[in-house]
Design a protein around this motif. Sequence first.
Motif, PDB file in Angstrom:
ATOM      1  N   ALA A 180      30.954  21.039  34.289  1.00  7.87           N
ATOM      2  CA  ALA A 180      29.618  21.370  34.022  1.00  7.87           C
ATOM      3  C   ALA A 180      29.400  21.839  32.732  1.00  7.87           C
ATOM      4  CB  ALA A 180      29.008  22.539  35.105  1.00  7.87           C
ATOM      5  N   VAL A 181      30.349  22.324  32.200  1.00 11.80           N
ATOM      6  CA  VAL A 181      30.240  22.867  30.826  1.00 11.80           C
ATOM      7  C   VAL A 181      30.333  21.803  29.754  1.00 11.80           C
ATOM      8  CG1 VAL A 181      31.520  24.125  28.978  1.00 11.80           C
ATOM      9  CG2 VAL A 181      31.282  25.121  31.262  1.00 11.80           C
ATOM     10  N   VAL A 182      31.149  20.703  30.104  1.00 10.57           N
ATOM     11  CA  VAL A 182      31.190  19.467  29.465  1.00 10.57           C
ATOM     12  C   VAL A 182      29.939  18.854  29.364  1.00 10.57           C
ATOM     13  CG1 VAL A 182      31.850  17.174  29.388  1.00 10.57           C
ATOM     14  CG2 VAL A 182      33.575  19.101  29.539  1.00 10.57           C
ATOM     15  N   CYS A 183      29.325  18.872  30.438  1.00  7.92           N
ATOM     16  CA  CYS A 183      27.584  18.273  30.525  1.00  7.92           C
ATOM     17  C   CYS A 183      26.777  19.179  29.502  1.00  7.92           C
ATOM     18  CB  CYS A 183      27.017  18.456  32.111  1.00  7.92           C
ATOM     19  SG  CYS A 183      28.035  17.274  33.405  1.00  7.92           S
ATOM     20  N   VAL A 184      26.759  20.352  29.629  1.00 14.82           N
ATOM     21  CA  VAL A 184      25.872  21.196  28.928  1.00 14.82           C
ATOM     22  C   VAL A 184      26.131  20.862  27.359  1.00 14.82           C
ATOM     23  CG1 VAL A 184      25.081  23.393  28.038  1.00 14.82           C
ATOM     24  CG2 VAL A 184      25.632  22.794  30.689  1.00 14.82           C
ATOM     25  N   ALA A 185      27.466  20.971  27.063  1.00 12.62           N
ATOM     26  CA  ALA A 185      27.989  20.745  25.762  1.00 12.62           C
ATOM     27  C   ALA A 185      27.578  18.988  25.127  1.00 12.62           C
ATOM     28  CB  ALA A 185      29.489  20.535  25.646  1.00 12.62           C
ATOM     29  N   LEU A 186      27.567  18.251  26.047  1.00 13.95           N
ATOM     30  CA  LEU A 186      26.957  16.958  25.581  1.00 13.95           C
ATOM     31  C   LEU A 186      25.530  16.982  25.375  1.00 13.95           C
ATOM     32  CD1 LEU A 186      29.137  14.816  27.774  1.00 13.95           C
ATOM     33  CD2 LEU A 186      29.327  14.772  25.432  1.00 13.95           C
ATOM     34  N   VAL A 187      24.785  17.572  26.101  1.00 15.86           N
ATOM     35  CA  VAL A 187      23.351  17.509  26.010  1.00 15.86           C
ATOM     36  C   VAL A 187      22.915  18.297  24.474  1.00 15.86           C
ATOM     37  CG1 VAL A 187      21.216  18.521  26.900  1.00 15.86           C
ATOM     38  CG2 VAL A 187      22.942  17.404  28.360  1.00 15.86           C
ATOM     39  N   ILE A 188      23.610  19.617  24.303  1.00 12.66           N
ATOM     40  CA  ILE A 188      23.212  20.148  23.210  1.00 12.66           C
ATOM     41  C   ILE A 188      23.852  19.517  22.071  1.00 12.66           C
ATOM     42  CG2 ILE A 188      23.770  22.424  21.864  1.00 12.66           C
ATOM     43  CD1 ILE A 188      24.143  23.685  24.614  1.00 12.66           C
ATOM     44  N   ALA A 189      24.885  18.795  22.115  1.00 14.50           N
ATOM     45  CA  ALA A 189      25.633  17.949  20.901  1.00 14.50           C
ATOM     46  C   ALA A 189      24.382  16.967  20.613  1.00 14.50           C
ATOM     47  CB  ALA A 189      26.901  17.707  21.124  1.00 14.50           C
ATOM     48  N   LEU A 190      23.914  16.224  21.489  1.00 16.44           N
ATOM     49  CA  LEU A 190      23.442  15.129  21.305  1.00 16.44           C
ATOM     50  C   LEU A 190      22.061  15.526  20.635  1.00 16.44           C
ATOM     51  CD1 LEU A 190      22.481  12.130  21.515  1.00 16.44           C
ATOM     52  CD2 LEU A 190      21.826  12.703  23.792  1.00 16.44           C
ATOM     53  N   ASN A 191      21.509  16.580  21.173  1.00 14.58           N
ATOM     54  CA  ASN A 191      20.164  17.253  20.492  1.00 14.58           C
ATOM     55  C   ASN A 191      20.570  17.593  19.093  1.00 14.58           C
ATOM     56  OD1 ASN A 191      18.485  16.801  22.833  1.00 14.58           O
ATOM     57  ND2 ASN A 191      19.057  18.482  23.688  1.00 14.58           N
ATOM     58  N   ALA A 192      21.389  18.278  18.755  1.00 17.67           N
ATOM     59  CA  ALA A 192      21.789  18.868  17.585  1.00 17.67           C
ATOM     60  C   ALA A 192      22.032  17.603  16.541  1.00 17.67           C
ATOM     61  CB  ALA A 192      23.198  19.578  17.389  1.00 17.67           C
ATOM     62  N   VAL A 193      22.537  16.493  17.009  1.00 13.96           N
ATOM     63  CA  VAL A 193      22.709  15.273  16.298  1.00 13.96           C
ATOM     64  C   VAL A 193      21.361  14.645  15.861  1.00 13.96           C
ATOM     65  CG1 VAL A 193      23.470  12.802  16.130  1.00 13.96           C
ATOM     66  CG2 VAL A 193      25.083  14.798  16.721  1.00 13.96           C
ATOM     67  N   LEU A 194      20.539  14.603  17.019  1.00 15.07           N
ATOM     68  CA  LEU A 194      19.017  14.044  16.861  1.00 15.07           C
ATOM     69  C   LEU A 194      18.352  14.811  15.747  1.00 15.07           C
ATOM     70  CD1 LEU A 194      17.003  12.355  17.550  1.00 15.07           C
ATOM     71  CD2 LEU A 194      16.489  13.852  19.385  1.00 15.07           C
ATOM     72  N   LEU A 195      18.269  16.197  15.781  1.00 18.09           N
ATOM     73  CA  LEU A 195      17.571  16.985  14.766  1.00 18.09           C
ATOM     74  C   LEU A 195      18.248  16.793  13.351  1.00 18.09           C
ATOM     75  CD1 LEU A 195      17.362  20.322  16.329  1.00 18.09           C
ATOM     76  CD2 LEU A 195      15.491  18.763  15.989  1.00 18.09           C
ATOM     77  N   TYR A 196      19.654  16.634  13.207  1.00 19.54           N
ATOM     78  CA  TYR A 196      20.057  16.419  11.779  1.00 19.54           C
ATOM     79  C   TYR A 196      19.559  15.061  11.254  1.00 19.54           C
ATOM     80  CZ  TYR A 196      23.517  15.557   8.363  1.00 19.54           C
ATOM     81  OH  TYR A 196      24.419  15.268   7.236  1.00 19.54           O
ATOM     82  N   THR A 249      18.364   4.895  17.572  1.00 20.51           N
ATOM     83  CA  THR A 249      19.269   4.541  18.855  1.00 20.51           C
ATOM     84  C   THR A 249      19.800   6.441  19.528  1.00 20.51           C
ATOM     85  OG1 THR A 249      21.479   4.523  17.699  1.00 20.51           O
ATOM     86  CG2 THR A 249      20.378   2.638  18.223  1.00 20.51           C
ATOM     87  N   VAL A 250      19.965   7.006  18.482  1.00 15.14           N
ATOM     88  CA  VAL A 250      20.304   8.522  18.922  1.00 15.14           C
ATOM     89  C   VAL A 250      18.792   9.252  19.495  1.00 15.14           C
ATOM     90  CG1 VAL A 250      20.748  10.959  18.293  1.00 15.14           C
ATOM     91  CG2 VAL A 250      21.726   8.937  17.003  1.00 15.14           C
ATOM     92  N   LEU A 251      17.557   8.736  18.953  1.00 18.39           N
ATOM     93  CA  LEU A 251      16.317   9.356  19.419  1.00 18.39           C
ATOM     94  C   LEU A 251      16.088   8.632  20.987  1.00 18.39           C
ATOM     95  CD1 LEU A 251      13.434  10.384  19.163  1.00 18.39           C
ATOM     96  CD2 LEU A 251      12.757   8.308  18.182  1.00 18.39           C
ATOM     97  N   LEU A 252      16.535   7.201  21.194  1.00 18.33           N
ATOM     98  CA  LEU A 252      16.545   6.706  22.355  1.00 18.33           C
ATOM     99  C   LEU A 252      17.308   7.348  23.286  1.00 18.33           C
ATOM    100  CD1 LEU A 252      16.016   2.938  21.529  1.00 18.33           C
ATOM    101  CD2 LEU A 252      14.446   4.365  22.941  1.00 18.33           C
ATOM    102  N   ALA A 253      18.578   7.346  22.990  1.00 17.42           N
ATOM    103  CA  ALA A 253      19.704   8.035  23.705  1.00 17.42           C
ATOM    104  C   ALA A 253      19.297   9.366  24.404  1.00 17.42           C
ATOM    105  CB  ALA A 253      21.112   8.399  22.902  1.00 17.42           C
ATOM    106  N   ALA A 254      18.566  10.319  23.316  1.00 15.54           N
ATOM    107  CA  ALA A 254      18.205  11.564  23.906  1.00 15.54           C
ATOM    108  C   ALA A 254      16.927  11.450  24.834  1.00 15.54           C
ATOM    109  CB  ALA A 254      17.727  12.130  22.490  1.00 15.54           C
ATOM    110  N   GLY A 255      16.201  10.497  24.552  1.00 19.94           N
ATOM    111  CA  GLY A 255      14.975  10.177  25.476  1.00 19.94           C
ATOM    112  C   GLY A 255      15.477   9.537  26.690  1.00 19.94           C
TER     113      GLY A 255
END
Length: 418
Positions: free
Chosen positions: A395-411, A194-200
């Motif tokens: 805008a900073v919150v948006c960037v943080a959400l994107v980076i956080a989601l990708n970090a969780v996906l990698l982990y 579901t994290v992979l799908l969310a990132a997609g």
Amino acid sequence: MLSVGLRKPATKARGLFTLLGPAFVAAIAYVDPGNVAANLTSGAKYGYLLVWVLVIANVMAMLIQYQSAKLGVVTGNSLPELLGARLRTGNRRAFWVQAELVAVATDLAEVVGGAIALNLLFGLPLPLAGLIVGIVSMAMLAVQNRRSQRTFEYLIMFLLLLITIGFLAGLLVRPPEPAGVFSGLLPRFQGTDTVLLAAGMLGATVMPHAIYLHSALARDRHVHARRSPAVLASVVKATRWDVVGALALAGLVNIGMLLLAASTLHGFDGVVATDSIEGAHAAIVGSLGPVIGVVFAVGLLASGLASTSVGCYAGATIMGGLLKVRIPLLTRRVVSLIPALALLSFGVDPTQALVISQVALSFGIPFALIPLLRLTGNATVMGKYRDGPALRIAAVVCVALVIALNAVLLYLTFTGRG
């Protein structure tokens, strides 16, 4: 006297309408075949679970696309041009490489999606169907080259209308469950997939190439904007309405696709709808009838044709701004078509390729977002149109959400957890 009193608001409304258009071209990126694959897969596998991802992503998209359009209108330059003027040669070329990879991933998804649609409608082999999509997109780009941007905008708007009808018609036959929709607004995951799908879904909804492109579209469309402070103010205001209208429509289509899959495909026994767009189409036909199936396939075809034309336009904008190299759009169309045709010829699962391409786009978002926010927050660049504190925080919150989601996906991916 009464007619005079009514004429001024009507004239003002017509004037506002003539300023709309660039955001609707950029919005095509938000309803491309990659969205179809990610949203149908999400709804078919997990029902309403990830509705919240699309809602958040669409709000983010409105904010981000407005920033990009405002940058182009106020400065008279595109985001790639501004970056090209500020980066050193090595950094500029490296930045172009990642941006170009994003553009290639985008184009791959769009050609593959259009090819799937032609296969569903006419039974054409995927490589031949992909070639036809490429040829038709060349004709659309020729309209932009030989006529005007406004004509191209009208063409894209027409295709956006077909996309909207194609992807939402099924909801009239099988409306979603209100309780399920509301439950899907609660942010949560169910494991790594579901994290992979969310990132997609995020990569398919907040599109890097659309961020680069929108600044150029707004700049080219509003070349008169900087003639006077009054004109500039009116154009910036119109741009805001343009973005809200276009992205609201794109968001409605995206959410509608997920709801259609959740209400029609989730738990469908006749066809394994979660495996492919073809399977989803077969399930839609089996559940809602052949007419809705044809309408859906036409919407998918319109999505592929429109988005691949816009994607090629974006790639040319990126190259021109960062490398100072301009090649004809039709030449670029031919070159960028090769990877998609190769993928279709080698028999790679097209739906899985679409989903993975959208994940790749998600990783490219910060590279577009961070420079955009630095520029729109710079008073030297934007003058009185510099972002205010509330907008900068959002805008900073948006960037943080994107980076956080990708970090969780990698982990989760590399640890095998979830």
